[in-house]
Scaffold this active site. Structure first.
Site, short mmCIF file in Angstrom:
data_model
loop_
_atom_site.label_atom_id
_atom_site.label_comp_id
_atom_site.label_asym_id
_atom_site.label_seq_id
_atom_site.Cartn_x
_atom_site.Cartn_y
_atom_site.Cartn_z
N CYS A 11 49.50 38.79 33.48
CA CYS A 11 48.51 37.80 33.94
C CYS A 11 48.38 37.79 35.46
CB CYS A 11 48.93 36.42 33.44
SG CYS A 11 47.97 35.07 34.15
N HIS A 53 52.42 29.71 32.10
CA HIS A 53 51.23 30.38 31.57
C HIS A 53 50.64 29.59 30.41
CE1 HIS A 53 48.51 33.74 30.95
NE2 HIS A 53 48.71 33.57 29.65
N HIS A 104 44.34 32.20 32.54
CA HIS A 104 45.46 31.33 32.92
C HIS A 104 44.79 30.04 33.40
CE1 HIS A 104 49.58 30.80 35.05
NE2 HIS A 104 48.88 29.70 35.31
N HIS A 106 43.11 27.12 35.01
CA HIS A 106 42.92 26.83 36.43
C HIS A 106 41.77 25.85 36.61
CE1 HIS A 106 40.64 30.48 35.39
NE2 HIS A 106 39.72 30.10 36.27
P1 AMP Z 1 37.03 31.78 36.17
O1 AMP Z 1 35.85 32.71 36.23
O2 AMP Z 1 36.69 30.33 35.96
O3 AMP Z 1 38.07 32.26 35.18
O4 AMP Z 1 37.68 31.79 37.60
C1 AMP Z 1 38.46 32.83 38.07
C2 AMP Z 1 38.37 32.79 39.57
O5 AMP Z 1 39.43 33.56 40.11
C3 AMP Z 1 37.08 33.35 40.16
O6 AMP Z 1 36.41 32.33 40.90
C4 AMP Z 1 37.56 34.50 41.06
O7 AMP Z 1 36.83 34.61 42.25
C5 AMP Z 1 39.01 34.11 41.31
N1 AMP Z 1 39.91 35.22 41.62
C6 AMP Z 1 40.02 36.39 40.96
N2 AMP Z 1 41.00 37.15 41.51
C7 AMP Z 1 41.50 36.43 42.55
C8 AMP Z 1 42.52 36.66 43.53
N3 AMP Z 1 43.24 37.80 43.54
N4 AMP Z 1 42.76 35.71 44.45
C9 AMP Z 1 42.03 34.56 44.45
N5 AMP Z 1 41.08 34.27 43.55
C10 AMP Z 1 40.80 35.19 42.61
ZN ZN Z 2 49.47 33.41 33.68
#
Ligand code: AMP
Ligand code: ZN
Length: 120
Positions: A11, A53, A104, A106
């Site tokens: 993840c 997780h 995961h 968020h």
């Molecule tokens: P979601 O599309 O709601 O699952 O949100 C996932 C979010 O994670 C998106 O807004 C991405 O821009 C963000 N994201 C993906 N990889 C990273 C990373 N390495 N560091 C920070 N944010 C990330």
């Molecule tokens: Zn996770």
């Protein structure tokens, strides 16, 4: 609530929490971690994740809902620290139809400008 963390080795956000992938940390406590979104959609765009997780909102249940309550306490603290006194939006995309890309749990904190048209 327990301090024991349950990681998923494949993840992305678990790797960020463990420090295996770099991130711009804005807040951390025993139960959650918050960092800047890599593709910000507003002047302030922060992701708040539990240090265990949980795949999505669909996995919130009686056993882990206190942790989710804690995340919302952290969201209020982070928003104050970020100076979002004029308001902000909290979003959680759950599953494919909502466009969730990282499995995961968020919460997006978005603010620092007029957030425009509401989705609902
Ligand atoms: P979601 O599309 O709601 O699952 O949100 C996932 C979010 O994670 C998106 O807004 C991405 O821009 C963000 N994201 C993906 N990889 C990273 C990373 N390495 N560091 C920070 N944010 C990330
Ligand atoms: Zn996770």
């Amino acid at each position: 609530m327990s301090d024991v963390l349950n990681y998923n080795d494949s993840c992305l956000f678990c790797k960020i929490i463990k420090g295996e992938i770099p991130s711009s940390k804005v807040y951390e406590d025993s139960f959650c971690y918050a960092f800047k979104d890599i593709n910000p959609q507003a002047p302030v765009h922060i992701l708040v994740v539990p240090k265990t997780h949980i795949v999505s909102c669909a996995e919130i249940d009686r056993k882990n809902s206190a942790l989710v309550g804690h995340l919302f306490e952290a969201i209020a603290v982070i928003a104050r620290e970020q100076g979002l006194d004029n308001g902000y939006r909290v979003i959680s995309n759950c599953g494919p139809d909502a466009g969730q890309t990282v499995p995961h749990l968020h919460f997006h904190i978005l603010g620092g400008k007029d957030m425009g048209e509401k989705l609902v």
